[in-house]
Design an enzyme around this catalytic site. Sequence first.
Site: not given
Length: 262
Positions: A94, A211, A239
């Site tokens: 991320s 995501d 995600h």
Amino acid sequence: MPFVSAPPSTVHYEVDGDGPGLVLVHGVGGDADRAFGNFVGHFSGDRTVVRPNLSGSGQTADHGGELTVDLLVGQVTAAARAAVDGRVDLFGFSMGAAIAAATAATHPELVRRLVLVGGVADTTGPRARFNFEFWRDLAATDFGLFKRFGTLQGFSAATLDGFGHEGLAKSLEDEWPPGVARQIDLASRIDIRDLLPRIQAPTLVIGLGCDQMAPVEQSRVLHTGIAGSRLVELDGDGHMDWFVRPDEVAGLTRKFITGASA
């Protein structure tokens, strides 16, 4: 519970196992355990796994002001050098993928291989900025609602249904890092596209097809910008689905960091 100085920070990090170094870099709202608790065991049997807590997470302390990519890069490099003698493989998730990529670009002597999962290269566009500003405002207004929204955005529908009603309710008991607001602020203004051509380390980019937090297009930007990188897209994954089912990401990572020459 080791600490290392990285002025203006004192970085708290975790170390597990013994062997070649593997550094895991978390994203917004993560920390050494929250992001990687189900992942570290896949590597600690034969690797020295280093998990730094970035500013806002764990017991890492700094000046308390605005976070920058450079500040967090300094924290990652300090923890890596304190825990491992020599080069390391670097794994970022991320926002942590942006920090890991920036680390590889600016410290090529440190990074042997690079793995970027659900990463971001540029969050300055309208949709990304709108999303992170909504996170900021929602967290400031009602953190419980923010956690519920984060769960909805973070996991695919199939994974959420798999939790069941009780599991979803229990997920709201999860403790978030105290400095998440500062991390959200940084996440809303990342742009490392100019650094990507400087990355020399062999790189694996793993994009997550469902995501909503870091849309898979961002992984494609990372892949396009890093010469010679490999892109793998996991079509049905949200995600944070890999937090629950880490085997596929762990397998891809292990194959990549062990399967080619240094």
